[in-house]
Motif scaffolding. Structure first.
Motif, PDB file in Angstrom:
ATOM      1  N   TYR A  30       0.684  -1.150   0.100  1.00 21.27           N
ATOM      2  CA  TYR A  30       0.056   0.516   0.151  1.00 21.27           C
ATOM      3  C   TYR A  30       0.637   0.870  -0.306  1.00 21.27           C
ATOM      4  O   TYR A  30       2.251   1.436   0.396  1.00 21.27           O
ATOM      5  CB  TYR A  30      -0.941  -0.587   1.508  1.00 21.27           C
ATOM      6  CG  TYR A  30      -1.569  -0.886   1.359  1.00 21.27           C
ATOM      7  CD1 TYR A  30      -2.431  -1.462   0.844  1.00 21.27           C
ATOM      8  CD2 TYR A  30      -1.371  -1.654   2.203  1.00 21.27           C
ATOM      9  CE1 TYR A  30      -3.582  -2.570   0.674  1.00 21.27           C
ATOM     10  CE2 TYR A  30      -2.426  -3.193   2.902  1.00 21.27           C
ATOM     11  CZ  TYR A  30      -3.144  -3.292   1.647  1.00 21.27           C
ATOM     12  OH  TYR A  30      -4.559  -4.844   2.004  1.00 21.27           O
ATOM     13  N   ASN A  62      -9.028   3.740   7.954  1.00 19.78           N
ATOM     14  CA  ASN A  62      -7.443   3.802   7.431  1.00 19.78           C
ATOM     15  C   ASN A  62      -7.281   4.220   8.791  1.00 19.78           C
ATOM     16  O   ASN A  62      -6.954   4.985   9.322  1.00 19.78           O
ATOM     17  CB  ASN A  62      -7.271   3.874   6.877  1.00 19.78           C
ATOM     18  CG  ASN A  62      -5.581   3.713   6.303  1.00 19.78           C
ATOM     19  OD1 ASN A  62      -4.883   3.977   7.409  1.00 19.78           O
ATOM     20  ND2 ASN A  62      -5.694   3.582   4.943  1.00 19.78           N
ATOM     21  N   ASN A  64      -4.019   3.346  10.318  1.00 21.88           N
ATOM     22  CA  ASN A  64      -3.124   3.256  10.172  1.00 21.88           C
ATOM     23  C   ASN A  64      -2.556   4.349  11.256  1.00 21.88           C
ATOM     24  O   ASN A  64      -2.562   5.993  11.174  1.00 21.88           O
ATOM     25  CB  ASN A  64      -1.754   3.411   9.244  1.00 21.88           C
ATOM     26  CG  ASN A  64      -0.548   3.372   9.477  1.00 21.88           C
ATOM     27  OD1 ASN A  64       0.185   3.999   9.591  1.00 21.88           O
ATOM     28  ND2 ASN A  64       0.243   1.825   8.925  1.00 21.88           N
ATOM     29  N   LEU A 286      -2.659   0.333  -4.274  1.00 21.26           N
ATOM     30  CA  LEU A 286      -2.257  -1.491  -3.733  1.00 21.26           C
ATOM     31  C   LEU A 286      -1.084  -1.793  -4.815  1.00 21.26           C
ATOM     32  O   LEU A 286      -1.456  -2.118  -6.426  1.00 21.26           O
ATOM     33  CB  LEU A 286      -3.231  -1.995  -3.135  1.00 21.26           C
ATOM     34  CG  LEU A 286      -2.937  -3.360  -3.238  1.00 21.26           C
ATOM     35  CD1 LEU A 286      -1.573  -3.642  -2.140  1.00 21.26           C
ATOM     36  CD2 LEU A 286      -4.286  -4.440  -2.824  1.00 21.26           C
ATOM     37  N   ASP A 310      -6.395  -8.544   0.841  1.00 15.96           N
ATOM     38  CA  ASP A 310      -5.537  -7.070   0.505  1.00 15.96           C
ATOM     39  C   ASP A 310      -6.197  -6.666   0.396  1.00 15.96           C
ATOM     40  O   ASP A 310      -6.274  -4.707   0.525  1.00 15.96           O
ATOM     41  CB  ASP A 310      -4.223  -7.358  -0.590  1.00 15.96           C
ATOM     42  CG  ASP A 310      -3.010  -8.518   0.065  1.00 15.96           C
ATOM     43  OD1 ASP A 310      -3.305  -7.906   1.277  1.00 15.96           O
ATOM     44  OD2 ASP A 310      -2.928  -9.167  -1.362  1.00 15.96           O
ATOM     45  N   SER A 374      -5.890  -1.678   3.468  1.00 13.61           N
ATOM     46  CA  SER A 374      -5.087  -2.214   4.859  1.00 13.61           C
ATOM     47  C   SER A 374      -6.364  -2.796   6.045  1.00 13.61           C
ATOM     48  O   SER A 374      -6.207  -3.197   6.615  1.00 13.61           O
ATOM     49  CB  SER A 374      -4.247  -1.388   5.223  1.00 13.61           C
ATOM     50  OG  SER A 374      -4.598   0.011   5.619  1.00 13.61           O
ATOM     51  N   SER A 375      -7.287  -1.682   5.715  1.00 15.15           N
ATOM     52  CA  SER A 375      -8.252  -1.473   7.022  1.00 15.15           C
ATOM     53  C   SER A 375      -9.026  -3.147   7.514  1.00 15.15           C
ATOM     54  O   SER A 375      -9.653  -3.632   8.639  1.00 15.15           O
ATOM     55  CB  SER A 375      -9.262  -0.605   7.330  1.00 15.15           C
ATOM     56  OG  SER A 375      -9.052  -0.191   6.408  1.00 15.15           O
ATOM     57  N   ALA A 377      -8.080  -5.941   5.604  1.00 13.88           N
ATOM     58  CA  ALA A 377      -6.836  -6.523   5.581  1.00 13.88           C
ATOM     59  C   ALA A 377      -7.456  -7.871   6.486  1.00 13.88           C
ATOM     60  O   ALA A 377      -7.738  -8.095   7.289  1.00 13.88           O
ATOM     61  CB  ALA A 377      -5.844  -6.466   4.910  1.00 13.88           C
ATOM     62  N   LYS A 385      -0.606  -9.646   6.348  1.00 14.24           N
ATOM     63  CA  LYS A 385      -0.566  -8.573   5.806  1.00 14.24           C
ATOM     64  C   LYS A 385       0.294  -8.004   4.975  1.00 14.24           C
ATOM     65  O   LYS A 385       1.589  -7.830   5.783  1.00 14.24           O
ATOM     66  CB  LYS A 385      -1.104  -7.404   6.839  1.00 14.24           C
ATOM     67  CG  LYS A 385      -2.683  -8.097   7.893  1.00 14.24           C
ATOM     68  CD  LYS A 385      -3.263  -7.586   8.157  1.00 14.24           C
ATOM     69  CE  LYS A 385      -4.058  -8.191   8.665  1.00 14.24           C
ATOM     70  NZ  LYS A 385      -5.354  -7.416   9.607  1.00 14.24           N
ATOM     71  N   GLU A 388       2.817  -1.088   4.196  1.00 16.48           N
ATOM     72  CA  GLU A 388       2.264  -0.011   3.745  1.00 16.48           C
ATOM     73  C   GLU A 388       3.675   1.239   4.104  1.00 16.48           C
ATOM     74  O   GLU A 388       4.138   1.474   4.866  1.00 16.48           O
ATOM     75  CB  GLU A 388       1.242   0.562   4.462  1.00 16.48           C
ATOM     76  CG  GLU A 388       0.236   0.424   5.281  1.00 16.48           C
ATOM     77  CD  GLU A 388      -0.623  -0.012   6.044  1.00 16.48           C
ATOM     78  OE1 GLU A 388      -1.773   1.255   5.464  1.00 16.48           O
ATOM     79  OE2 GLU A 388      -1.389  -0.900   6.935  1.00 16.48           O
ATOM     80  N   ARG A 401       4.074   0.852   7.907  1.00 15.06           N
ATOM     81  CA  ARG A 401       4.059  -0.522   8.283  1.00 15.06           C
ATOM     82  C   ARG A 401       4.505  -1.392   7.909  1.00 15.06           C
ATOM     83  O   ARG A 401       4.995  -1.417   6.972  1.00 15.06           O
ATOM     84  CB  ARG A 401       2.316  -1.094   8.119  1.00 15.06           C
ATOM     85  CG  ARG A 401       2.306  -2.083   9.103  1.00 15.06           C
ATOM     86  CD  ARG A 401       0.563  -2.727   8.725  1.00 15.06           C
ATOM     87  NE  ARG A 401      -0.140  -3.840   8.836  1.00 15.06           N
ATOM     88  CZ  ARG A 401      -0.693  -4.112   9.962  1.00 15.06           C
ATOM     89  NH1 ARG A 401      -1.048  -3.747  10.588  1.00 15.06           N
ATOM     90  NH2 ARG A 401      -0.740  -5.358  10.210  1.00 15.06           N
ATOM     91  N   ARG A 403       5.786  -5.235   6.960  1.00 14.30           N
ATOM     92  CA  ARG A 403       5.432  -6.630   6.205  1.00 14.30           C
ATOM     93  C   ARG A 403       5.266  -7.556   7.166  1.00 14.30           C
ATOM     94  O   ARG A 403       6.691  -7.956   7.783  1.00 14.30           O
ATOM     95  CB  ARG A 403       6.218  -6.716   4.548  1.00 14.30           C
ATOM     96  CG  ARG A 403       5.660  -8.112   4.382  1.00 14.30           C
ATOM     97  CD  ARG A 403       6.261  -8.122   3.210  1.00 14.30           C
ATOM     98  NE  ARG A 403       6.340  -7.177   1.886  1.00 14.30           N
ATOM     99  CZ  ARG A 403       5.195  -6.874   1.475  1.00 14.30           C
ATOM    100  NH1 ARG A 403       3.518  -7.618   1.408  1.00 14.30           N
ATOM    101  NH2 ARG A 403       5.576  -6.145   0.608  1.00 14.30           N
TER     102      ARG A 403
END
Length: 417
Positions: A30, A62, A64, A286, A310, A374-375, A377, A385, A388, A401, A403
């Motif tokens: 992402y 989202n 993050n 993505l 994803d 992502s939210s 996923a 996941k 980011e 974020r 991996r």
């Protein structure tokens, strides 16, 4: 400068080559633009400048921490739907005093935690919830600020899974029951009634349903005033959409503001808005790499390393996301195919019948993936996941974020002897 654009046939994000990001951080990946987040937030504040609303970013779009911290620095409040999201807000230097707690199933523990943090308001969705908040607030010896989420029975004209304002939806209190619900709340000693709230659905491209819902709430506010219930704020929720397809147009936020601001000013109400998708949706993509191009008699498939875990929206909502090659190589013969992932589900697709000039090992960018990607996923098929990355205003790539690893997926599990 446009957030995502081609230069010399290569896709850039705020001037940063996207292929370079894929090679450095791997795929699926992402990628978000900090400048696009800022521009979208300021679009709201400028459109509604007459009323100076409290903009509460919907964390579910989202969550993050870097994105939350960025919005907090811009002055944003937050709309949450769980105790976990409140923890995220606090970890990102967000203010509990500017946080609205929505959602239909708040637990005793979540309510207690929110009261301890001194949140701005609970958006209450049922009589049962009023009783639960009263009980917890009484135990804590704290007055709980509440607003009732009223279901105005307005058709948002959106996908049925994300329509929330009709009388058959699980959300909110029916419009016809609203007055009695407020009168009941008034009898509960530990509740402080401060507002009214609605949220009629998501991905609204027309503002007329929101204006209709607003007018219905104003009629109710006047009726409440006649019964001695005077409100501090009106919370119109979120729901404004984004163009996922080039044929779609952006909702007219200025028109929405012009239609409601004079009434809000006249009524001396604080306006609260809860945008999510419209702040982050088109700020992200993505990235994925093509593993195989499979040709059959009836159908072609471009098999990529991203999947429904994803980006759930195409499988869940039959949603459209534009998919473009990272390197625009027109010398490659075009192919019409479904873009699919490796998950063992026929519903694992990211796009249907797309015509692209690509070959195996090329990278693709799935646009409008800043919200509800992502939210939402998951780890289905034991897939870690994705990472980011945020492109900052200084055109620097920051990993926000890491991996996920297979070790992290397995470490909380135990085998039974």
């Amino acid at each position: 400068m446009k957030t995502f654009n081609y230069k010399n046939q290569e896709l850039l994000c705020d001037g940063v080559p996207v292929a370079q990001l894929a090679q450095q951080y791997g795929t699926p990946l992402y990628v978000y633009s900090e400048q696009a987040l800022t521009d979208a937030y300021h679009h709201y504040s400028k459109s509604f400048k007459q009323t100076n609303p409290l903009i509460c970013y919907a964390v579910k779009a989202n969550g993050n921490l870097s994105i939350l911290k960025h919005f907090a620095a811009l002055g944003s409040g937050f709309d949450i739907v769980s105790g976990g999201e409140l923890e995220r807000v606090l970890a990102a230097n967000g203010k509990a005093q500017k946080t609205i707690f929505s959602g239909v199933g708040k637990t005793h523990e979540e309510i207690a935690f929110a009261l301890e943090q001194n949140i701005l308001c609970f958006n209450v969705e049922s009589i049962n919830e009023l009783d639960r908040i009263q009980q917890v607030a009484l135990q804590k010896g704290i007055k709980a600020p509440i607003s009732l989420r009223i279901n105005p029975d307005v058709d948002a004209q959106t996908h049925p899974y994300i329509s929330t304002g009709l009388k058959e939806n699980k959300f909110g209190i029916a419009y016809k029951d609203a007055l009695n619900a407020y009168l009941y709340a008034q009898t509960l000693s530990q509740l402080n009634i401060i507002g009214i709230d609605c949220h009629i659905g998501s991905q609204l491209l027309q503002v007329e349903p929101l204006i209709e819902a607003f007018n219905r709430l104003i009629l109710l506010i006047d009726k409440l005033s006649e019964h001695g219930i005077h409100l501090h704020h009106i919370d119109m929720g979120g729901g404004l959409g984004i163009p996922y397809h080039h044929q779609e147009t952006k909702p007219d936020i200025e028109k929405y503001a012009q239609a409601i601001e004079s009434t809000i000013t006249h009524k001396n109400l604080q306006l609260i808005l809860e945008p999510g998708r419209s702040l982050v949706g088109n700020a992200g993509i993505l990235l994925t790499q093509i593993e195989f191009i499979k040709k059959t008699e009836d159908k072609n498939f471009i098999i990529v390393d991203a999947a429904m875990n994803d980006l759930m929206r195409p499988s869940l909502y039959q949603a459209f996301h534009e998919i473009i090659p990272v390197i625009d190589n027109k010398e490659v013969p075009p192919i019409t195919a479904d873009i699919v992932g490796p998950i063992c589900e026929s519903g694992d697709f990211l796009g249907k019948d797309r015509t692209l000039s690509v070959q195996e090992q090329d990278y693709l960018a799935i646009k409008s993936a800043g919200a509800y990607a992502s939210s939402m996923a998951s780890n289905y098929n034991t897939r870690p996941k994705a990472a980011e990355v945020l492109i900052t205003k200084n055109n620097q790539a920051r990993l926000i974020r890491k991996r996920e690893t297979l070790f992290q997926l397995l470490e909380n599990e135990q085998t039974c002897l």
